[in-house]
Motif scaffolding. Sequence first.
Motif, short mmCIF file in Angstrom:
data_model
loop_
_atom_site.label_atom_id
_atom_site.label_comp_id
_atom_site.label_asym_id
_atom_site.label_seq_id
_atom_site.Cartn_x
_atom_site.Cartn_y
_atom_site.Cartn_z
N HIS A 1 0.82 -1.20 0.11
CA HIS A 1 -0.11 -0.04 0.01
C HIS A 1 0.70 1.26 0.13
O HIS A 1 2.08 1.15 0.54
CB HIS A 1 -1.08 0.00 1.16
N TYR A 2 0.17 2.32 -0.49
CA TYR A 2 0.94 3.52 -0.61
C TYR A 2 0.46 4.21 0.57
O TYR A 2 -0.84 4.61 0.88
CB TYR A 2 0.77 4.26 -1.82
N ILE A 3 1.24 5.18 1.27
CA ILE A 3 0.86 6.15 2.35
C ILE A 3 1.10 7.47 1.80
O ILE A 3 2.23 7.83 1.69
CB ILE A 3 1.64 5.84 3.49
N PHE A 4 -0.07 8.25 1.84
CA PHE A 4 0.28 9.88 1.27
C PHE A 4 -0.25 10.52 2.65
O PHE A 4 -0.93 10.36 3.35
CB PHE A 4 -1.01 10.11 0.22
N PRO A 5 0.43 11.93 2.58
CA PRO A 5 -0.09 12.87 3.37
C PRO A 5 -1.50 13.05 3.30
O PRO A 5 -2.16 13.02 2.18
CB PRO A 5 0.55 14.06 3.05
N GLY A 6 -2.36 13.27 4.39
CA GLY A 6 -3.74 13.48 4.42
C GLY A 6 -4.08 14.69 3.55
O GLY A 6 -3.37 15.58 3.41
N VAL A 7 -5.03 14.65 2.68
CA VAL A 7 -5.60 15.67 1.65
C VAL A 7 -5.87 16.85 2.60
O VAL A 7 -6.61 16.73 3.71
CB VAL A 7 -6.84 15.09 0.71
#
Length: 458
Positions: A51-57
């Motif tokens: 899975h990829y972990i992005f900063p929250g929008v």
Amino acid sequence: MERLDVVIKNGKAVLPDGVKETDIGIKDGRIVALQKGIQANASVMLNAENHYIFPGVIDVHVHFSEPGRESWEGFHTGSMMMAAGGCTTYFDMPLNGIPSTVNVKALTEKAEIGKLKSFVDFSLWGGLVPGNEKDLEPLAEAGVIGFKAFLSETGNKEFASVDDMTLLNGMKIIAKTGKVLALHSESASITNWLKAEKEQAGAFSADDYLESRPIMAEVEAVERAIYYAELTGCPLHFVHISSALAIEKIEQAKHSGMDITVETCPHYLLFNHQHLRELGTIAKCAPPLREKEEQEKLISLVINQKFDMVSSDHSPCPFDLKDPKKHHLFAAWGGISGGQFTFLSMLELAIKYNIPFETIAQLTASAPAERFGLSEWKGKIAVGFDADLAILSLEDSFTVTKENFLAKHKESLYIGHTFPSMIVATISKGKIVYQDGKVVAGKANGEWVKPEKDEYVK
């Protein structure tokens, strides 16, 4: 062994300089470790393998119509929808609620409701309308994220568009406060004149609507605002820009040294005027969806990083106000309901056009944080920052249905659309608020975020 609240193992974190396989350790709502092989006791262990972990929008443009029009959308349903979309901070616009957020009393009332009901963090815009110039400095001191004004008719009697004198006077005051003025930039003179001509002729088709709000109207308003900002020194943020020619004018102003940022919205990138022809009022917004050729130009501008950020402009209403059996296209409420899908929309474009994931993170998180004074603790994955995260799977798709669209009203341009990725979980300040298709937070935990370092209103 160190005690942490949450450890996320084996994920691919989207960092400012690229994607890195790492573990993330979280304590007291903040990221405290960012390295492979974290050894710690934790209350929650998440395996983010593959899975990829992005900063929250950080979505700087939503319309939650509370107080006064909670039946349209409120902080409760709206924030759940945002959490489901990987959004951990949103900025609520000052209009559509009653009262509009044009003075400190209205701001305080709205903030208290938000703190009681929101599942993720939020900031609040103040409004610039005729007659409230004296309220601008108090609003700035009270913590608005910025100010919003309309250069075309708003469709809302509680929030009038600005005339030129109000705009100039307001810009001068806003410049002193150090805040940003966000502008809906369509020329009222052009759009009102063309609309009157169409109505007189009884011409209410999708093509007629598009012709009543031409690119020329957007460009004229953008140019005028730039001239006024040059006179007053006011920082500008252009919202929902829908044409390449408007971006050309904005680029020229930026290159001359002016303090300007610009957003577009996912619906201008995924959809076009043909969808208005086919779907009618559900696809009505202002500015309108453009022809396919213009849509393709906008996508190219995103790829070439000519937009600073992408925001939803979530603008819902009860279906009664859009019902084509009751309203022709010109009379129906204009606005796209889709705040849940900004992140997924941008991932769709990233996959299709090979846009680097760090560019998507910049457009949806770090650039908004930088522009609006939150960048010392929000907007990226880094030690010391809020643990605001969106975990994404590229191995699963997500088809929008009325059941999994969490907005109050289920009529949307996005219903039936399939995205080639899926949000697995959303984490707000270290707490899981959305997981496996459900909002899982036990209670609303959002805070009113003001644009100063670590300044939260409890």
